[in-house]
Design a protein around this motif. Structure first.
Motif, PDB file in Angstrom:
ATOM      1  N   ASN A 297      25.842   0.492 -44.969  1.00  0.00           N
ATOM      2  CA  ASN A 297      26.111  -0.754 -45.580  1.00  0.00           C
ATOM      3  C   ASN A 297      27.397  -0.313 -46.618  1.00  0.00           C
ATOM      4  OD1 ASN A 297      24.356  -2.197 -43.960  1.00  0.00           O
ATOM      5  ND2 ASN A 297      22.691  -1.957 -45.494  1.00  0.00           N
ATOM      6  N   ILE A 298      27.200   1.015 -47.099  1.00  0.00           N
ATOM      7  CA  ILE A 298      28.262   1.239 -48.147  1.00  0.00           C
ATOM      8  C   ILE A 298      29.561   1.572 -47.575  1.00  0.00           C
ATOM      9  CG2 ILE A 298      28.475   2.952 -49.820  1.00  0.00           C
ATOM     10  CD1 ILE A 298      25.763   3.316 -50.550  1.00  0.00           C
ATOM     11  N   VAL A 299      29.591   2.312 -46.438  1.00  0.00           N
ATOM     12  CA  VAL A 299      30.970   2.662 -46.055  1.00  0.00           C
ATOM     13  C   VAL A 299      31.690   1.860 -45.013  1.00  0.00           C
ATOM     14  CG1 VAL A 299      32.159   4.632 -44.860  1.00  0.00           C
ATOM     15  CG2 VAL A 299      29.931   4.939 -46.316  1.00  0.00           C
ATOM     16  N   TYR A 300      30.964   1.220 -44.490  1.00  0.00           N
ATOM     17  CA  TYR A 300      31.438   0.084 -43.347  1.00  0.00           C
ATOM     18  C   TYR A 300      31.879  -1.076 -43.866  1.00  0.00           C
ATOM     19  CZ  TYR A 300      31.978  -3.016 -39.162  1.00  0.00           C
ATOM     20  OH  TYR A 300      32.404  -3.742 -38.347  1.00  0.00           O
ATOM     21  N   PRO A 301      33.173  -1.676 -43.585  1.00  0.00           N
ATOM     22  CA  PRO A 301      34.014  -1.274 -42.430  1.00  0.00           C
ATOM     23  C   PRO A 301      35.200  -0.480 -43.027  1.00  0.00           C
ATOM     24  CG  PRO A 301      34.702  -3.576 -43.436  1.00  0.00           C
ATOM     25  CD  PRO A 301      33.611  -3.137 -44.064  1.00  0.00           C
ATOM     26  N   ALA A 302      35.020   0.260 -44.137  1.00  0.00           N
ATOM     27  CA  ALA A 302      36.446   1.137 -44.627  1.00  0.00           C
ATOM     28  C   ALA A 302      36.536   2.335 -43.416  1.00  0.00           C
ATOM     29  CB  ALA A 302      35.845   1.432 -45.930  1.00  0.00           C
ATOM     30  N   VAL A 303      35.450   2.707 -42.989  1.00  0.00           N
ATOM     31  CA  VAL A 303      35.448   3.882 -42.048  1.00  0.00           C
ATOM     32  C   VAL A 303      35.103   3.369 -40.769  1.00  0.00           C
ATOM     33  CG1 VAL A 303      34.227   6.011 -41.323  1.00  0.00           C
ATOM     34  CG2 VAL A 303      34.648   5.542 -43.838  1.00  0.00           C
ATOM     35  N   ASN A 304      35.988   3.776 -39.751  1.00  0.00           N
ATOM     36  CA  ASN A 304      35.820   3.293 -38.102  1.00  0.00           C
ATOM     37  C   ASN A 304      34.334   3.568 -37.855  1.00  0.00           C
ATOM     38  OD1 ASN A 304      35.831   4.602 -35.313  1.00  0.00           O
ATOM     39  ND2 ASN A 304      37.708   3.505 -35.398  1.00  0.00           N
ATOM     40  N   PRO A 305      33.965   2.720 -37.154  1.00  0.00           N
ATOM     41  CA  PRO A 305      32.360   2.636 -36.849  1.00  0.00           C
ATOM     42  C   PRO A 305      32.095   3.736 -35.838  1.00  0.00           C
ATOM     43  CG  PRO A 305      33.635   0.764 -35.560  1.00  0.00           C
ATOM     44  CD  PRO A 305      34.584   1.311 -36.785  1.00  0.00           C
ATOM     45  N   HIS A 306      33.185   4.385 -35.065  1.00  0.00           N
ATOM     46  CA  HIS A 306      32.699   5.311 -34.159  1.00  0.00           C
ATOM     47  C   HIS A 306      32.279   6.435 -34.877  1.00  0.00           C
ATOM     48  CE1 HIS A 306      33.697   2.578 -31.060  1.00  0.00           C
ATOM     49  NE2 HIS A 306      34.965   2.292 -31.301  1.00  0.00           N
ATOM     50  N   LEU A 307      33.201   6.734 -35.806  1.00  0.00           N
ATOM     51  CA  LEU A 307      33.274   8.129 -36.644  1.00  0.00           C
ATOM     52  C   LEU A 307      32.001   7.895 -37.524  1.00  0.00           C
ATOM     53  CD1 LEU A 307      34.403  10.524 -37.900  1.00  0.00           C
ATOM     54  CD2 LEU A 307      35.838   9.092 -39.513  1.00  0.00           C
ATOM     55  N   LEU A 308      31.848   6.510 -38.040  1.00  0.00           N
ATOM     56  CA  LEU A 308      30.573   6.618 -39.027  1.00  0.00           C
ATOM     57  C   LEU A 308      29.159   6.710 -38.154  1.00  0.00           C
ATOM     58  CD1 LEU A 308      29.562   5.666 -41.672  1.00  0.00           C
ATOM     59  CD2 LEU A 308      29.915   3.143 -41.143  1.00  0.00           C
ATOM     60  N   LEU A 309      29.143   5.976 -37.030  1.00  0.00           N
ATOM     61  CA  LEU A 309      27.612   6.225 -36.379  1.00  0.00           C
ATOM     62  C   LEU A 309      27.731   7.748 -36.057  1.00  0.00           C
ATOM     63  CD1 LEU A 309      26.261   3.952 -34.029  1.00  0.00           C
ATOM     64  CD2 LEU A 309      26.416   6.303 -33.109  1.00  0.00           C
ATOM     65  N   TRP A 310      28.619   8.199 -35.234  1.00  0.00           N
ATOM     66  CA  TRP A 310      28.238   9.609 -34.731  1.00  0.00           C
ATOM     67  C   TRP A 310      28.364  10.686 -35.732  1.00  0.00           C
ATOM     68  CZ3 TRP A 310      25.920   9.277 -30.613  1.00  0.00           C
ATOM     69  CH2 TRP A 310      26.140   8.311 -29.566  1.00  0.00           C
ATOM     70  N   GLY A 311      29.068  10.489 -37.012  1.00  0.00           N
ATOM     71  CA  GLY A 311      29.277  11.410 -38.091  1.00  0.00           C
ATOM     72  C   GLY A 311      27.689  11.166 -38.832  1.00  0.00           C
ATOM     73  N   THR A 312      27.208  10.090 -38.826  1.00  0.00           N
ATOM     74  CA  THR A 312      25.891   9.880 -39.598  1.00  0.00           C
ATOM     75  C   THR A 312      24.849  10.605 -38.645  1.00  0.00           C
ATOM     76  OG1 THR A 312      26.446   7.719 -40.388  1.00  0.00           O
ATOM     77  CG2 THR A 312      24.022   8.184 -40.426  1.00  0.00           C
ATOM     78  N   VAL A 313      24.786  10.344 -37.305  1.00  0.00           N
ATOM     79  CA  VAL A 313      23.987  11.142 -36.474  1.00  0.00           C
ATOM     80  C   VAL A 313      24.011  12.661 -36.666  1.00  0.00           C
ATOM     81  CG1 VAL A 313      23.325  11.563 -34.059  1.00  0.00           C
ATOM     82  CG2 VAL A 313      23.898   9.343 -34.697  1.00  0.00           C
ATOM     83  N   ALA A 314      25.323  13.147 -36.726  1.00  0.00           N
ATOM     84  CA  ALA A 314      25.327  14.559 -36.809  1.00  0.00           C
ATOM     85  C   ALA A 314      24.845  14.802 -38.429  1.00  0.00           C
ATOM     86  CB  ALA A 314      26.791  14.977 -36.855  1.00  0.00           C
TER      87      ALA A 314
END
Length: 348
Positions: A297-314
């Motif tokens: 909610n803070i970072v999207y949509p400034a960051v690519n959703p693929h990078l954001l989702l998998w980066g958050t998982v990691a």
């Protein structure tokens, strides 16, 4: 007789946790628009079935908890459950509470009373909202632990099969006739998975009997019934369609996997060391949901959703590993020593 540690259960735990993480991140958060502002349509359709990872957790728990209780020692069982549950929960609950206060508003809020009730595991019984929604499954687990503790206290664990049959039959009646209080106490929505896991443990140690086959068939039928009923609820809740064939097929797959484990057909997988993955599963499950949504909610949509989702998982996997190694293990070790000494002293 137990011949080896079933390391394949560690892998199964991790896969179940990962399924729940993907369910939340790729589907649940955005599904109603009330938790996450980030859609992830690439995985949304398969991810919506990831909630079944919790059902798999309950089957694993049924197997493992009965294994833990097999020494018929209530004190040892109590210590093992407290040491297993409390340290990681306290750390993850505290982190989620602090991060909610720091970056959660206006979508997410929490207060100190809510935090205290969560930390004492009383929130479910007192109707206090959990700091993180995933805690509901932990409270279901605790009810199962209490049932096993009662059997241990009355030296009835050797008769576990009779009690599993009774639990299965009462659960079926409670589900059909909607006996709400009994359903809450006996966790009837998920009893089939605990019963199946426990039965597979008995089969692993003692082999098949007619009673054990009856328990498995009955548990499978009850699991399918409750899963279909729950899918109807989810369809209304998330405005999507669930395929009952897919749901039932996944549940059957869970049973087949445990049948293979119980008959020692998975030893090649168990020969590999999955212990590290299994160890970080619990903190990962507790930590990922609310903190992940707040990050989205803070970072999207400034960051690519693929990078954001998998980066958050990691990030969550890495954070869970650090929590396990640097906090959970030392606290658990100290708690085990303290409780073992205290209970011996009280007994003496």
């Amino acid at each position: 007789m137990i011949k080896r540690r079933l390391k394949e259960l560690d892998l199964l735990r991790f896969l179940a946790a990962l399924a729940v993480v993907i369910f939340h991140y790729a589907f649940r958060g955005y599904a109603r628009g009330d938790m996450s502002t980030m859609p992830y349509p690439l995985l949304a359709e398969p991810a919506k079935y990831g909630y079944l990872g919790v059902e798999l957790f309950f089957m694993i728990s049924g197997f493992v908890i009965l294994m833990t209780a097999s020494n018929n020692n209530l004190k040892a069982f109590f210590i093992s459950r407290v040491v297993r549950i409390c340290p990681a929960f306290w750390v993850c609950c505290t982190l989620t509470f602090v991060i909610t206060l720091a970056i959660g508003q206006p979508r997410y809020t929490a207060d100190f009373y809510q935090y205290v009730m969560n930390m004492t595991f009383l929130s479910d019984a007192l109707g206090v909202l959990p700091i993180d929604g995933v805690y509901w499954s932990l409270f279901a687990e605790i009810k199962f632990y209490l049932m096993i503790s009662i059997l241990l206290g009355f030296k009835q664990i050797e008769k576990i099969e009779a009690y599993l049959v009774a639990w299965l039959l009462i659960s079926a009646v409670s589900e059909i006739f909607v006996m709400e209080k009994l359903r809450w106490v006996l966790v009837t929505d998920y009893a089939a998975y605990f019963i199946a896991g426990a039965t597979f443990y008995v089969i692993w140690t003692k082999g098949f009997t007619i009673t054990r086959v009856f328990l498995l068939v009955g548990a499978l039928v009850l699991a399918g019934y409750t899963a279909i009923v729950w899918a109807d609820v989810l369809e209304t809740k998330y405005l999507t369609d669930y395929n009952n064939l897919i749901i039932c097929s996944m549940i059957i797959l869970f049973f087949i996997i445990f049948l293979m484990i119980a008959t020692n057909k998975t030893s090649a997988i168990g020969a590999l060391n999955w212990t590290a993955l299994g160890a970080l599963t619990y903190p990962l499950y507790l930590l990922h949901q609310m903190i992940g949504f707040m990050i989205f909610n803070i970072v999207y949509p400034a960051v690519n959703p693929h990078l954001l989702l998998w980066g958050t998982v990691a990030l969550m996997i890495g954070g869970s590993y650090l929590i396990h190694k640097t906090i959970e293990v030392p606290i658990a070790r100290s708690m085990k020593k303290f409780l073992s000494f205290s209970l011996i002293h009280v007994r003496g």
